[in-house]
Design a protein around this motif. Structure first.
Motif, PDB file in Angstrom:
ATOM      1  N   UNK A  24      -6.012  -6.969 -14.099  1.00 50.83           N
ATOM      2  CA  UNK A  24      -5.013  -5.924 -13.918  1.00 50.83           C
ATOM      3  C   UNK A  24      -5.345  -5.066 -12.714  1.00 50.83           C
ATOM      4  N   UNK A  25      -6.636  -4.754 -12.529  1.00 50.50           N
ATOM      5  CA  UNK A  25      -7.059  -3.956 -11.376  1.00 50.50           C
ATOM      6  C   UNK A  25      -6.689  -4.646 -10.075  1.00 50.50           C
ATOM      7  N   UNK A  26      -6.884  -5.960 -10.010  1.00 53.65           N
ATOM      8  CA  UNK A  26      -6.557  -6.687  -8.789  1.00 53.65           C
ATOM      9  C   UNK A  26      -5.068  -6.597  -8.498  1.00 53.65           C
ATOM     10  N   UNK A  27      -4.249  -6.722  -9.538  1.00 50.24           N
ATOM     11  CA  UNK A  27      -2.803  -6.688  -9.348  1.00 50.24           C
ATOM     12  C   UNK A  27      -2.341  -5.320  -8.872  1.00 50.24           C
ATOM     13  N   UNK A  28      -3.051  -4.270  -9.279  1.00 53.46           N
ATOM     14  CA  UNK A  28      -2.607  -2.930  -8.944  1.00 53.46           C
ATOM     15  C   UNK A  28      -3.631  -2.191  -8.079  1.00 53.46           C
ATOM     16  N   UNK A  29      -4.450  -2.940  -7.381  1.00 52.63           N
ATOM     17  CA  UNK A  29      -5.476  -2.307  -6.558  1.00 52.63           C
ATOM     18  C   UNK A  29      -4.821  -1.418  -5.505  1.00 52.63           C
ATOM     19  N   UNK A  30      -5.410  -0.251  -5.321  1.00 58.76           N
ATOM     20  CA  UNK A  30      -4.890   0.661  -4.314  1.00 58.76           C
ATOM     21  C   UNK A  30      -5.354   0.229  -2.938  1.00 58.76           C
ATOM     22  N   UNK A  31      -4.430   0.221  -2.025  1.00 54.63           N
ATOM     23  CA  UNK A  31      -4.718  -0.084  -0.632  1.00 54.63           C
ATOM     24  C   UNK A  31      -4.820   1.256   0.081  1.00 54.63           C
ATOM     25  N   UNK A  32      -5.874   1.474   0.853  1.00 56.22           N
ATOM     26  CA  UNK A  32      -5.941   2.730   1.606  1.00 56.22           C
ATOM     27  C   UNK A  32      -4.706   2.855   2.506  1.00 56.22           C
ATOM     28  N   UNK A  33      -4.122   4.030   2.530  1.00 55.11           N
ATOM     29  CA  UNK A  33      -2.910   4.227   3.311  1.00 55.11           C
ATOM     30  C   UNK A  33      -3.209   4.193   4.809  1.00 55.11           C
ATOM     31  N   UNK A  34      -2.393   3.481   5.527  1.00 51.52           N
ATOM     32  CA  UNK A  34      -2.485   3.417   6.976  1.00 51.52           C
ATOM     33  C   UNK A  34      -2.225   4.825   7.520  1.00 51.52           C
ATOM     34  N   UNK A  35      -3.096   5.363   8.362  1.00 45.19           N
ATOM     35  CA  UNK A  35      -2.899   6.730   8.865  1.00 45.19           C
ATOM     36  C   UNK A  35      -1.526   6.966   9.493  1.00 45.19           C
ATOM     37  N   UNK A  36      -1.020   6.009  10.267  1.00 42.51           N
ATOM     38  CA  UNK A  36       0.307   6.182  10.881  1.00 42.51           C
ATOM     39  C   UNK A  36       1.396   6.247   9.817  1.00 42.51           C
ATOM     40  N   UNK A  37       1.255   5.433   8.788  1.00 46.55           N
ATOM     41  CA  UNK A  37       2.226   5.440   7.686  1.00 46.55           C
ATOM     42  C   UNK A  37       2.188   6.777   6.955  1.00 46.55           C
TER      43      UNK A  37
END
Length: 156
Positions: A24-37
């Motif tokens: 479940x963690x893999x499916x919903x792993x948080x991706x660090x937000x791209x600074x420009x985004x």
């Protein structure tokens, strides 16, 4: 040695649940937000984690920034390409996000509606909330992409 049913159940849970939690963690792993985004998109609304929409939805949104839900959110070509590429690479692919929601709105997706079904309808119109798209009103760490339901605080 004789096991009682609750003890056996606990042993089974210790062996089965950790693997389920990791999946479940893999499916919903948080991706660090791209600074420009975070800077560009987060200046007007919650910088939604890219995994909340499928790639097709993100592509349509990025291709229509001049008419972004009634606002001109145009970007220079380089920034638009950088953000679009990052969104596509990190878009939701797991079961609950594969379906493209109406108007590519996260708040109209089946999973969003299911996750918020216990929120009283009056809560969405409170002055501190105003709209389901105002994630930060109830999720204090929304701007960092964290939506843990244990942290939710619905304004009164």
């Amino acid at each position: 040695m004789r096991f009682r049913f609750p003890a056996l159940l606990c042993l089974v849970a210790l062996h089965v649940l950790p693997g389920a939690a990791r999946a479940d963690d893999k499916a919903q792993a948080r991706v660090p937000l791209l600074p420009a985004y975070k800077q560009e998109c987060g200046s007007c609304h919650t910088p939604y984690p890219p995994g909340m929409l499928p790639a097709g939805s993100w592509q349509r949104l990025m291709n229509k920034l001049g008419q972004h839900y009634g606002t001109d959110a145009s970007l220079d070509d380089a920034t638009q390409k950088q953000i679009g590429t990052w969104l596509a690479a990190n878009a939701g692919t797991y079961k609950r996000v594969r379906e493209e929601p109406p108007q590519d709105r996260i708040t109209k997706s089946a999973w969003f509606i299911r996750k918020h079904d216990e929120v009283p309808s009056a809560a969405w119109t409170r002055a501190a909330v105003k709209t389901p798209a105002n994630c930060g009103a109830c999720h204090p760490n929304a701007s960092e992409g964290a939506f843990n339901e244990h942290d939710v605080r619905i304004p009164r």
